[in-house]
Write a protein that holds these residues in place. Sequence first.
Motif, PDB file in Angstrom:
ATOM      1  N   THR A  10       0.810  -1.335  -0.070  1.00  0.00           N
ATOM      2  CA  THR A  10      -0.032   0.119  -0.293  1.00  0.00           C
ATOM      3  C   THR A  10       1.051   0.975  -0.274  1.00  0.00           C
ATOM      4  O   THR A  10       0.379   2.395  -0.104  1.00  0.00           O
ATOM      5  CB  THR A  10      -0.830   0.116   1.169  1.00  0.00           C
ATOM      6  N   LEU A  22     -10.911   6.134  -1.935  1.00  0.00           N
ATOM      7  CA  LEU A  22     -10.545   5.029  -2.121  1.00  0.00           C
ATOM      8  C   LEU A  22     -10.347   4.151  -1.404  1.00  0.00           C
ATOM      9  O   LEU A  22     -10.170   4.116  -0.524  1.00  0.00           O
ATOM     10  CB  LEU A  22      -8.454   4.761  -2.318  1.00  0.00           C
ATOM     11  N   ASP A  66     -11.470   0.323   1.112  1.00  0.00           N
ATOM     12  CA  ASP A  66     -11.479  -1.102   0.723  1.00  0.00           C
ATOM     13  C   ASP A  66     -12.876  -1.454   2.023  1.00  0.00           C
ATOM     14  O   ASP A  66     -12.402  -1.563   2.949  1.00  0.00           O
ATOM     15  CB  ASP A  66     -10.105  -1.205   1.458  1.00  0.00           C
ATOM     16  N   SER A  71     -13.308   4.986  -5.437  1.00  0.00           N
ATOM     17  CA  SER A  71     -13.517   3.388  -6.157  1.00  0.00           C
ATOM     18  C   SER A  71     -12.965   2.465  -4.562  1.00  0.00           C
ATOM     19  O   SER A  71     -12.393   2.557  -3.913  1.00  0.00           O
ATOM     20  CB  SER A  71     -11.489   3.668  -6.138  1.00  0.00           C
ATOM     21  N   GLU A  72     -13.548   1.644  -5.051  1.00  0.00           N
ATOM     22  CA  GLU A  72     -13.356   0.573  -3.185  1.00  0.00           C
ATOM     23  C   GLU A  72     -12.724  -0.973  -4.655  1.00  0.00           C
ATOM     24  O   GLU A  72     -13.647  -0.916  -5.500  1.00  0.00           O
ATOM     25  CB  GLU A  72     -15.474  -0.177  -4.227  1.00  0.00           C
ATOM     26  N   GLU A  73     -12.547  -1.802  -3.547  1.00  0.00           N
ATOM     27  CA  GLU A  73     -11.542  -2.770  -3.652  1.00  0.00           C
ATOM     28  C   GLU A  73     -12.337  -3.925  -3.860  1.00  0.00           C
ATOM     29  O   GLU A  73     -12.046  -4.889  -4.311  1.00  0.00           O
ATOM     30  CB  GLU A  73     -10.593  -2.405  -2.654  1.00  0.00           C
ATOM     31  N   VAL A 106     -13.424  -1.728  -8.141  1.00  0.00           N
ATOM     32  CA  VAL A 106     -12.368  -1.272  -8.850  1.00  0.00           C
ATOM     33  C   VAL A 106     -12.574  -3.747  -8.815  1.00  0.00           C
ATOM     34  O   VAL A 106     -12.019  -4.271  -9.287  1.00  0.00           O
ATOM     35  CB  VAL A 106     -10.962  -1.539  -8.086  1.00  0.00           C
ATOM     36  N   LYS A 115      -8.084  -7.955 -11.330  1.00  0.00           N
ATOM     37  CA  LYS A 115      -7.988  -7.889 -10.101  1.00  0.00           C
ATOM     38  C   LYS A 115      -8.784  -9.206  -9.486  1.00  0.00           C
ATOM     39  O   LYS A 115      -8.083 -10.082  -9.422  1.00  0.00           O
ATOM     40  CB  LYS A 115      -9.308  -7.069  -9.552  1.00  0.00           C
ATOM     41  N   SER A 122      -3.790  -5.349  -8.696  1.00  0.00           N
ATOM     42  CA  SER A 122      -4.718  -5.182  -7.889  1.00  0.00           C
ATOM     43  C   SER A 122      -5.447  -3.159  -8.037  1.00  0.00           C
ATOM     44  O   SER A 122      -5.521  -3.029  -8.181  1.00  0.00           O
ATOM     45  CB  SER A 122      -5.354  -5.236  -6.770  1.00  0.00           C
ATOM     46  N   PHE A 123      -3.796  -2.500  -7.593  1.00  0.00           N
ATOM     47  CA  PHE A 123      -3.617  -1.689  -7.127  1.00  0.00           C
ATOM     48  C   PHE A 123      -3.226  -0.542  -8.103  1.00  0.00           C
ATOM     49  O   PHE A 123      -3.614   0.692  -8.629  1.00  0.00           O
ATOM     50  CB  PHE A 123      -2.579  -1.516  -6.083  1.00  0.00           C
ATOM     51  N   GLN A 147      -7.068   0.804  -8.863  1.00  0.00           N
ATOM     52  CA  GLN A 147      -7.242   1.188  -7.759  1.00  0.00           C
ATOM     53  C   GLN A 147      -6.729   3.308  -7.973  1.00  0.00           C
ATOM     54  O   GLN A 147      -7.686   3.604  -8.787  1.00  0.00           O
ATOM     55  CB  GLN A 147      -6.677   0.832  -6.865  1.00  0.00           C
ATOM     56  N   GLN A 173      -8.495   5.955  -9.743  1.00  0.00           N
ATOM     57  CA  GLN A 173      -8.612   7.887  -9.187  1.00  0.00           C
ATOM     58  C   GLN A 173      -8.883   8.561 -10.166  1.00  0.00           C
ATOM     59  O   GLN A 173      -9.099   9.853 -10.709  1.00  0.00           O
ATOM     60  CB  GLN A 173      -7.425   7.280  -8.470  1.00  0.00           C
TER      61      GLN A 173
END
Lengths: 481, 481, 481, 481
Positions: free
Chosen positions: B59, B137, B139, B203-205, B229, B235, B410-411, B414, B418
């Motif tokens: 992260t 952002l 999660d 944006s949701e993980e 996301v 992802k 995954s990121f 993200q 964004q």
Amino acid sequence: MTTVEHIIADLALAESGRHQIRLAEQEMPGLMALREEFGDSQPLAGARIAGSLHMTTQTAVLIETLTALGAQVRWASCNIFSTQDDAAAAVVVGPGTFSAPSGVPVFAVKGETIREYWQYTDRILTWDGHDGPTIILDDGGDATLLVHEGVKAEKAGHVPPPLEEEDPAYNIEVEGMRHVLRASLEQDPTRFTRMAAGIVGVSEETTTGVHRLDQMHARGELLFPAINVNDSVTKSKFDNRYGIRHSLPDGINRATDVLMGGKVAFVAGYGDVGKGAAEALRGQGARVIVSEVDPICALQAAMDGYEVARIEDVVDRADFFITTTGNKDIIRVEHMAAMKDKAIVGNVGHFDNEIDMAGLARSGAKHQPIKPQVDEWTFADGHSVIILSEGRLLNLGNATGHPSFVMSTSFANQVLAQIELWVNLEAYPLGVHRLPKVLDEKVARSHLDALGVRLTELTEDQADYLGLPQHGPFKPDHYRY
Amino acid sequence: MTTVEHIIADLALAESGRHQIRLAEQEMPGLMALREEFGDSQPLAGARIAGSLHMTTQTAVLIETLTALGAQVRWASCNIFSTQDDAAAAVVVGPGTFSAPSGVPVFAVKGETIREYWQYTDRILTWDGHDGPTIILDDGGDATLLVHEGVKAEKAGHVPPPLEEEDPAYNIEVEGMRHVLRASLEQDPTRFTRMAAGIVGVSEETTTGVHRLDQMHARGELLFPAINVNDSVTKSKFDNRYGIRHSLPDGINRATDVLMGGKVAFVAGYGDVGKGAAEALRGQGARVIVSEVDPICALQAAMDGYEVARIEDVVDRADFFITTTGNKDIIRVEHMAAMKDKAIVGNVGHFDNEIDMAGLARSGAKHQPIKPQVDEWTFADGHSVIILSEGRLLNLGNATGHPSFVMSTSFANQVLAQIELWVNLEAYPLGVHRLPKVLDEKVARSHLDALGVRLTELTEDQADYLGLPQHGPFKPDHYRY
Amino acid sequence: MTTVEHIIADLALAESGRHQIRLAEQEMPGLMALREEFGDSQPLAGARIAGSLHMTTQTAVLIETLTALGAQVRWASCNIFSTQDDAAAAVVVGPGTFSAPSGVPVFAVKGETIREYWQYTDRILTWDGHDGPTIILDDGGDATLLVHEGVKAEKAGHVPPPLEEEDPAYNIEVEGMRHVLRASLEQDPTRFTRMAAGIVGVSEETTTGVHRLDQMHARGELLFPAINVNDSVTKSKFDNRYGIRHSLPDGINRATDVLMGGKVAFVAGYGDVGKGAAEALRGQGARVIVSEVDPICALQAAMDGYEVARIEDVVDRADFFITTTGNKDIIRVEHMAAMKDKAIVGNVGHFDNEIDMAGLARSGAKHQPIKPQVDEWTFADGHSVIILSEGRLLNLGNATGHPSFVMSTSFANQVLAQIELWVNLEAYPLGVHRLPKVLDEKVARSHLDALGVRLTELTEDQADYLGLPQHGPFKPDHYRY
Amino acid sequence: MTTVEHIIADLALAESGRHQIRLAEQEMPGLMALREEFGDSQPLAGARIAGSLHMTTQTAVLIETLTALGAQVRWASCNIFSTQDDAAAAVVVGPGTFSAPSGVPVFAVKGETIREYWQYTDRILTWDGHDGPTIILDDGGDATLLVHEGVKAEKAGHVPPPLEEEDPAYNIEVEGMRHVLRASLEQDPTRFTRMAAGIVGVSEETTTGVHRLDQMHARGELLFPAINVNDSVTKSKFDNRYGIRHSLPDGINRATDVLMGGKVAFVAGYGDVGKGAAEALRGQGARVIVSEVDPICALQAAMDGYEVARIEDVVDRADFFITTTGNKDIIRVEHMAAMKDKAIVGNVGHFDNEIDMAGLARSGAKHQPIKPQVDEWTFADGHSVIILSEGRLLNLGNATGHPSFVMSTSFANQVLAQIELWVNLEAYPLGVHRLPKVLDEKVARSHLDALGVRLTELTEDQADYLGLPQHGPFKPDHYRY
């Protein structure tokens, strides 16, 4: 038509076909489960089904499932080479007695001409005492096309005159179809228009056919609703992947008897077919190199442990070249010219233009048949490549295609689509639809016992917790499996 | 807040975190490619991002990518246990000099309390000189929830009074959140209303967070657009599957050092996580038995060569029990009571209720800690089971979670989400959206070089033949990969 | 010796060790079966066993199996770093009560000096009221060496004087041993001669130790029979292959947390260890490239689907480099200088000279410790490599070595070898022997139940047909499995 | 003999055979390398080789390798069914011109009688102008047996009179052999005695033949040295394992077209053949259950991730039953009576008595041929089993046996054994010998280039360190690979 009649009179053929059908039934639990479930209620009673799909043993089990559910059926093949004559004969004779044929009219013979092909397609649309069928079961979309083109011709009042073969616009398929349309228009100028009005819908087996339907619908020309069977999970993720896993090495073996273990196999494409191909080759001890244009599939291939490269970078390292893309010009003459001596080249993708056979013929390479569907082409420098099935689907040309169990998942979707169109039509307005997930799950469910699978059941409490119906469907539509 | 401040003053921690970040950058090519591509154009300039996501080394690379693209960022963890303090400290200190912290404010410390957790979440929404962030952002959705609940509270003009722990309606999470809302309402009764007006989107993980957003939107309560996301292919099909393939055996090994080879491993669920778990265990020589409620996934498991059974039928045969379902009560006390002596039980699904830990505690089984996150529970008949991470995610509790490379896919989604919200907002009206496939493919593309993948390119002619753009996107939205 | 005494007084350590031993017993069914079978008959009654083998939890189960069979035992470790102090303490305290230590004398502590090491080895040869042990259980051969060198020294009547560290002939191991011999000769000039006369034999665990024994025997110097445990099938084909399959990815994960999936892993050597390493890495989704000097093993690797290449041809493509050869200079500085940035380099072969660590230190590369047993070495051009365990066995240095189950097969061979030497000595004249196949099969048999294996039994008729004893042994000695 | 002559006159057959041979040469790099290495030096000049081994395309390449090295050769098949007539014809015609046959005399035709079989065997021992051959190349040992029995008969001065078929002692094989011996004795009563004196040795291909040779030698009856080719690593670990991996699924596919994926396959035996069978079935997505009598092999199977069970415990669960044991009565009528409907039963072990075909015939089950080599047997309760190749080797009966590449490793050993006997006889005193490891490694080496393998070379320094010759051999004789 005489060939077909000749076949159906051949009881030895029919008997052999009946044997094959009996063994295939064992391997098609999805279809047998539908007979069991719907045999009494006869949901297809009253339906007149015109089927156009490869007339094989597995299709025979499909046809006899449709009749067991109450339908009347007429059948043609969707490919001039794919008919298994013994299966065709057995279907005609019927499951009952051999002396009095009581089965389904089949218009298909291995090696029929293109002109015959379109005549046979016309025959399945011709029902005594009716304007035509009530439902079409299609593979590739030719039966559906004929109806749509017939309606257009009747509106226009004419069909273009035949072209000479020398004419640059000449297309043998188009000519075959027009030949049929011309005769129909002459005999009954509103036949297709009345027929189309009586058709409630079509279920389509393939990507190609679905693509055609989508285009028709986009142009506003689609005349009746369509169900896209191809994109059921239990079709695309099973037939494509597990079918090829089985039939690719089978085809290579029957064609060449060459060891795959320890060799390098190049697989073009990592879609469902490519995934099955790569798994099969690895399972035989080959080292697989994948090529891809789609970065997501390429990343999947890498994460699954395959080298991902371009053909030009590995063309001199591979012993086998397999195309699975659905695209054209994947393996070109310049590639074949650079391959190792006696490299084996075959296609399980779609059309024969994945491998540039036309270019090969023009290239000056010397052609030497080795055995049926196996040809050696020798280049000027002395090295040769072995081409399987002249670039057509090698799993069909060199082996026997997908096994019955896999076709059972595809065909159970077909039967359910036919039932949906016949008894639940209001759910399918004009357009191209996928089957609801609950039916996809039903198809899967009917194949579990045969594999010894015991499914876990959600408790009510668990279903509530997940916010799902206790007995499915279990996943959102966009779920990828 | 003192704990957080204590940490950020600890330069040794920060230095160790900086090392880890440097090594992780090597393994996160997707994020580094975005820095390369967008470092000059600064698409996130002016954006104020409030991030709520596990504060780990990976992260940290995400955060520093966002700032490299021009954003201002404030960060909290979305879980009270998941913070890696050295990574947090390094992010606070920043990539520049250690003597003058110049990094991103982080409000997270491993083992923070629930009350602190909600205070930290509040802190990332608090921006000096502004009403709040411009983008969230998220999660799991807690930051988004706090904003929505804040707006409701301000409309209502009050927050319910605190409950006593003894109250049956007492929920420690809800109390923590209300505590924060109450203070805010008192201090500034329109703060959240003004803040929400300034937020362009979230944006949701995760699945869970997306589920919450879908529900809010269905109820007409969603205040700003959301990008899902979680359901990008890069992802869900990567993080879930390949991440678990890596981190499940890692967790088992660090926890128990018990051989997996030759043993029987029961895996509940054959979704993406279950597929990765089964593959990893097979790769270690274990024999895997899968359970499933969804007949399609069950059929996939069988076709992939796994036995598919119910837990009750195999509970006395397995050596390992791994849950991957996202459902509750998968492994119940009656199952554990019937297991082999010293069977190992762990969860990589979602919440700790996949294994009935509460029931186990009530069952009378005797608890004996073996080492941190490894506990033995002995039943009256003398046999015991080994529970990993108290039923919580064992790949996080007993190992270090997914590796950087997988988190990079995954990121990168993200970051792209964004950017989309900040510069392309008109494409995302109020609602819950997935990223366009072209961005999904972009994420995949940015991870290929690191794996030595060389992508094939469509010729113009091939693209025309397929009716596809030459450089993608290559697949219809419903394609399943 | 004080360190050892300190440890054994630490009851918390002993208690932790006892826990570990209890869990390990579950995973060592071969040893537990021997306790069951021979617990009553006490075949080792009267035997005095001097054991020199890594003092780990698994060894504790071995030791307590020997005592359960009637032996008296004294123990030292065969490596200054490998002792697990808690296991050592637990063995000393014994399985009974913690207040009155009643266990086996253990002379081993993690991090002992070389001089202490040889003193401890001397201690296990020292038995009050006896000239020495009756059997040696050895790993690497140091205990056996000390006896042989002692006898030589007593014959010669002197031990060479100590060398200074500066002396080019100085060898710290030799000095440590001579220090002990000198003291012994002074105190009792016939001690080793009498001791050797009382020793009926030695069982040796490793390739290295067997090699020493073979050489002694070839030179006519061997003083008592030896059993080569290393070459039992249930040792070399299990410990080497399946042990590494488990512990190699474990070591990489604990050291680096770097994803193996999708990466390229280079494995030097395709013997049993290399086979296990390659399988483990492939099982994690890595693409494995093998190097080999032996054309038979190279061909096996190819047939198993691996690319086989020389390191210099792939050095810039691989992400992981693992040596498994038992040879030296496999990965040299010139290779590391050409690797990708942050390539991970480790050894599971034998000595640390498989990777040229000395050369690396001399190369000018900059050394930066990342964490214990993980070091980064940065070359002048800025790229770095990550070295695990300083080139020593990474599965021991970065993880915990082979799991108990695998050690159970090795150690059951040890126990059977000890019994053979004690009760069946006439079958083993002076020389180096392998265990009879019937015992190898017995070891395998004792591990089947734990894996749920149900063995088929030959009928008498079938055994006659094959010309084999009905209950084995089933294979000729040259059979390769 | 007329059949044979008829064949060799069939130029179309010969031409087809020549094609096959040309393609096979590409896949037999070991043999081609020997031609390259020894073509000039002609080490077999003067040798007269009598070969008795399946007369297939691959054998044709072997034969022509022997002649290319200077030998004169005469050939018979070692099995009445295994001759490929086109290969036989092509060998007779020779590689040169078709009009003037200049090849090797071959006495073999597919479907020859037993009496013809022994006459053909006699023919290869008959050399104009010589007492007989100088070397035998044998498969199963019949040629060697004939010489030994001939010598005995000449010593005894008579051959027992023929038995009637009704006689309980009647054995069709023995009668066929005696028929030949009787004629020889009559014509030339010292022929075999003189012949045996001129034979320098025999190289034997199979386990069965080696077993016979061992017994002869144990009884003191062996007349000349023998080389056991079967136990070269490059034979037993390649032909047995990788050959079956290829040819087992091939045979099942050609016979049944039934999907293996998702099914349960029972494999009896986990020797090299069983290992290859299990790997192939797993590679097709089947779930494999293994049975074993040898606890070591059973433990290997478990560690490789297979369930290990007795047939009686799983007989109602499996879809495929494959025997690989070399033992008899593995699948008995009681098992077949309890199988699932349409279970598929086949043998790749050795003789057809692995499956109790005789018992099945007696059981009252109804026999229905499906197609050549595929038979359905229906039990009274209505369920049936599908038997492949009447219980004989299904990979030969339903497919084409091992691929050329694998046979190249076996046959290269044969050629080297022939050279050893002819030019290095002093190394092989009377007895049964294995080839020296250096030749085993040489065979492996000659197959590496074709698989793209680049071997690493030991430096002198590394070789010294290991105490090994720099260019091999690299392993002790007991090494198991």
